[in-house]
Write a protein that holds these residues in place. Structure first.
Motif, PDB file in Angstrom:
ATOM      1  N   LYS A 114       0.723  -1.127  -0.111  1.00  0.00           N
ATOM      2  CA  LYS A 114       0.054   0.153  -0.170  1.00  0.00           C
ATOM      3  C   LYS A 114       0.886   1.104  -0.149  1.00  0.00           C
ATOM      4  O   LYS A 114       0.387   2.089  -0.494  1.00  0.00           O
ATOM      5  N   LEU A 115       1.862   1.271   0.814  1.00  0.00           N
ATOM      6  CA  LEU A 115       2.868   2.410   0.933  1.00  0.00           C
ATOM      7  C   LEU A 115       3.393   2.602  -0.448  1.00  0.00           C
ATOM      8  O   LEU A 115       3.640   3.736  -0.769  1.00  0.00           O
ATOM      9  N   ALA A 116       3.954   1.573  -1.156  1.00  0.00           N
ATOM     10  CA  ALA A 116       4.697   1.547  -2.561  1.00  0.00           C
ATOM     11  C   ALA A 116       3.553   2.337  -3.361  1.00  0.00           C
ATOM     12  O   ALA A 116       3.966   3.209  -4.082  1.00  0.00           O
ATOM     13  N   ALA A 117       2.298   1.691  -3.337  1.00  0.00           N
ATOM     14  CA  ALA A 117       1.241   2.552  -4.175  1.00  0.00           C
ATOM     15  C   ALA A 117       1.080   4.040  -3.839  1.00  0.00           C
ATOM     16  O   ALA A 117       1.035   4.900  -4.841  1.00  0.00           O
ATOM     17  N   TYR A 118       0.904   4.362  -2.937  1.00  0.00           N
ATOM     18  CA  TYR A 118       0.688   5.645  -2.409  1.00  0.00           C
ATOM     19  C   TYR A 118       2.031   6.703  -2.975  1.00  0.00           C
ATOM     20  O   TYR A 118       1.774   7.638  -3.284  1.00  0.00           O
ATOM     21  N   GLY A 119       3.216   6.326  -2.724  1.00  0.00           N
ATOM     22  CA  GLY A 119       4.377   6.793  -2.958  1.00  0.00           C
ATOM     23  C   GLY A 119       4.367   7.311  -4.459  1.00  0.00           C
ATOM     24  O   GLY A 119       4.484   8.306  -5.005  1.00  0.00           O
ATOM     25  N   THR A 120       3.892   6.171  -5.319  1.00  0.00           N
ATOM     26  CA  THR A 120       3.868   6.445  -6.954  1.00  0.00           C
ATOM     27  C   THR A 120       2.723   7.505  -6.987  1.00  0.00           C
ATOM     28  O   THR A 120       2.867   8.253  -7.848  1.00  0.00           O
ATOM     29  N   GLU A 121       1.691   7.134  -6.357  1.00  0.00           N
ATOM     30  CA  GLU A 121       0.288   8.064  -6.689  1.00  0.00           C
ATOM     31  C   GLU A 121       0.514   9.578  -6.388  1.00  0.00           C
ATOM     32  O   GLU A 121       0.008  10.463  -6.963  1.00  0.00           O
ATOM     33  N   LEU A 160       2.918  11.211   4.822  1.00  0.00           N
ATOM     34  CA  LEU A 160       2.256  11.609   3.651  1.00  0.00           C
ATOM     35  C   LEU A 160       0.892  12.319   4.057  1.00  0.00           C
ATOM     36  O   LEU A 160       0.671  13.227   3.215  1.00  0.00           O
ATOM     37  N   TYR A 161       0.266  12.068   5.152  1.00  0.00           N
ATOM     38  CA  TYR A 161      -0.898  12.736   5.449  1.00  0.00           C
ATOM     39  C   TYR A 161      -0.524  14.145   5.630  1.00  0.00           C
ATOM     40  O   TYR A 161      -1.242  15.171   5.237  1.00  0.00           O
ATOM     41  N   ALA A 162       0.734  14.433   6.431  1.00  0.00           N
ATOM     42  CA  ALA A 162       0.972  15.616   6.729  1.00  0.00           C
ATOM     43  C   ALA A 162       1.281  16.489   5.423  1.00  0.00           C
ATOM     44  O   ALA A 162       0.893  17.577   5.339  1.00  0.00           O
ATOM     45  N   LYS A 163       1.932  15.651   4.535  1.00  0.00           N
ATOM     46  CA  LYS A 163       2.295  16.424   3.235  1.00  0.00           C
ATOM     47  C   LYS A 163       1.198  17.025   2.626  1.00  0.00           C
ATOM     48  O   LYS A 163       1.290  17.945   1.664  1.00  0.00           O
ATOM     49  N   TRP A 195      14.025   8.466   7.845  1.00  0.00           N
ATOM     50  CA  TRP A 195      13.231   8.855   6.707  1.00  0.00           C
ATOM     51  C   TRP A 195      12.312   9.917   6.651  1.00  0.00           C
ATOM     52  O   TRP A 195      11.923  10.871   6.095  1.00  0.00           O
ATOM     53  N   VAL A 196      11.422   9.555   8.098  1.00  0.00           N
ATOM     54  CA  VAL A 196      10.048  10.552   8.057  1.00  0.00           C
ATOM     55  C   VAL A 196      10.579  11.914   8.533  1.00  0.00           C
ATOM     56  O   VAL A 196      10.177  12.924   8.105  1.00  0.00           O
ATOM     57  N   ARG A 197      11.619  11.916   9.275  1.00  0.00           N
ATOM     58  CA  ARG A 197      12.346  13.165   9.636  1.00  0.00           C
ATOM     59  C   ARG A 197      13.181  14.076   8.470  1.00  0.00           C
ATOM     60  O   ARG A 197      12.669  15.242   8.439  1.00  0.00           O
ATOM     61  N   SER A 273       8.187   7.865  -7.634  1.00  0.00           N
ATOM     62  CA  SER A 273       7.692   7.488  -6.372  1.00  0.00           C
ATOM     63  C   SER A 273       8.345   8.736  -5.301  1.00  0.00           C
ATOM     64  O   SER A 273       9.390   9.251  -5.416  1.00  0.00           O
ATOM     65  N   ASP A 274       7.345   9.073  -4.384  1.00  0.00           N
ATOM     66  CA  ASP A 274       7.847   9.919  -3.290  1.00  0.00           C
ATOM     67  C   ASP A 274       9.068   9.247  -2.395  1.00  0.00           C
ATOM     68  O   ASP A 274       9.579  10.036  -1.648  1.00  0.00           O
ATOM     69  N   TYR A 275       9.360   7.917  -2.676  1.00  0.00           N
ATOM     70  CA  TYR A 275      10.133   7.397  -1.856  1.00  0.00           C
ATOM     71  C   TYR A 275      11.371   7.218  -2.502  1.00  0.00           C
ATOM     72  O   TYR A 275      12.478   6.486  -2.322  1.00  0.00           O
ATOM     73  N   ALA A 276      11.651   7.821  -3.617  1.00  0.00           N
ATOM     74  CA  ALA A 276      12.924   7.848  -4.480  1.00  0.00           C
ATOM     75  C   ALA A 276      13.349   9.138  -4.738  1.00  0.00           C
ATOM     76  O   ALA A 276      12.617  10.312  -4.648  1.00  0.00           O
TER      77      ALA A 276
END
Length: 371
Positions: A114-121, A160-163, A195-197, A273-276
């Motif tokens: 799920k997190l990977a999908a959200y990162g892309t979306e 992600l919610y904060a962003k 990562w989150v920080r 992705s937001d994770y990249a």
């Protein structure tokens, strides 16, 4: 249900007055609306035309199809209330949470997918759409925190919610960033803690919001681990932007060089992705940083490098680069021209793709030199 009633219900769900809605529209789209005109819409004395429907869609985080009457509006209002979690906690969120507790909810591997999908979306979808869905996910994962691995999941969802959290200056997101950091600490996962920080630091530094918090979170990330990672890269670049905004040129440039060294060790080939942080995204970071410092030649080089590799499916980031050029014009003394250039770029982007970050950048370009 009339369009006027829908506008009123959506406005009140956010706790906004008619004057506040008018102000949000005027700030985001350079319109000249008044409280009285909003009142006329809500009383169905006049209907908003296609342009204003698109503006309302962006500011209220509502799919345009809802305002145009292509879906059932009453059903959408329930979903929107659930997504905002304000002012009243929606019953379907409560049901979702209890159901997740009773059946156990998704496992860690399911959550990672799920997190990977959200990162892309996140890279291509509007903030409102993602925020509504993530709010529901947070209710589910909240019921599963007996497993330390799911504190890591929760921390990344909170980030992600904060962003994507609405607000006029980004300050409301700070509470979520801080909570995400505490959740990551509960996980014991240093990668998540960094990562989150780091993600929070680059978000706040890039936006020019809550710079003190950006510095603190970046420093914490760097203290947790100096091992090269994308989280560390985000932390360094967030701290560089904070230094640039404060006018500390030497520190900003030094941090950028440090960021490039970390990038060389960790840069990702993933494009969407937001994770990249692929090369084009690193250049987006540097483009704004150098524009803020008045380094025109290097800023243009970063912009051109980003454009060469930027996927066509990500028009929001192309708008960022164009607005950086507007900032360069403004910093060079042509504030009127720079503001016009940036506003034109923003207006070419569909309103549903607009973000708080772009609106804050527009304020920085048209303001007094500080965001």
């Amino acid at each position: 249900m009339t369009i006027g009633c829908l506008i009123k219900d959506l406005r009140e769900a956010r706790g906004w007055s008619q004057g506040r809605l008018a102000s949000e529209l005027n700030r985001a789209f350079d319109t000249n609306l008044t409280r009285e005109y909003i009142s006329r819409w809500e009383r169905s004395k006049v209907a908003p035309g296609p342009f204003y429907l698109r503006c309302l869609s962006a500011v209220l985080d509502v799919p345009l199809a809802v305002l145009e009457g292509e879906v059932k509006r009453r059903k959408f209002l329930g979903d929107a209330a659930a997504g905002a979690i304000a002012p009243v906690v929606a019953s379907d969120l409560l049901l979702t949470g209890f159901a997740a507790r009773l059946r156990g909810g998704p496992g860690p591997d399911d959550w990672e997918e799920k997190l990977a999908a959200y990162g892309t979306e996140y890279m291509s979808l509007g903030a409102g759409d993602i925020r509504r869905r993530v709010s529901g996910e947070l209710v589910v994962v909240q019921q599963q925190l007996d497993d330390p691995r799911l504190w890591s999941v929760a921390s990344r969802l909170m980030t992600l919610y904060a962003k994507t959290f609405p607000g006029s200056d980004g300050s409301q997101a700070v509470t979520w960033y801080r909570m995400a950091a505490r959740a990551a600490d509960e996980s014991g996962d240093d990668r998540a803690r960094v990562w989150v920080r780091g993600r929070a630091a680059i978000a706040l530094g890039y936006e020019g919001a809550s710079l003190g918090v950006a510095d603190v979170l970046a420093d914490q990330a760097m203290a947790i681990s100096d091992k090269p990672s994308l989280g560390l890269l985000n932390a360094i670049m967030g701290k560089a932007h904070a230094a640039a905004i404060r006018g500390d040129r030497a520190t900003a440039l030094s941090l950028m060089e440090e960021g490039l060294r970390v990038f060389d060790a960790t840069g990702s080939g993933e494009q969407t992705s937001d994770y990249a942080v692929p090369w084009w995204r690193m250049n987006v970071f540097m483009s704004l940083l150098l524009a803020r410092l008045g380094e025109e030649k290097r800023a243009v080089e970063a912009q051109e490098a980003a454009h060469r590799e930027l996927p066509e499916s990500l028009p929001r980031f192309a708008t960022h680069l164009e607005m950086h050029r507007g900032l360069m014009l403004a910093r060079a003394g042509d504030r009127t021209g720079g503001t016009a250039y940036a506003r034109s770029a923003l207006e070419r982007l569909p309103p549903e793709k607009h973000s708080l970050t772009l609106r804050m950048l527009m304020d920085e370009i048209g303001g007094d030199g500080s965001p």
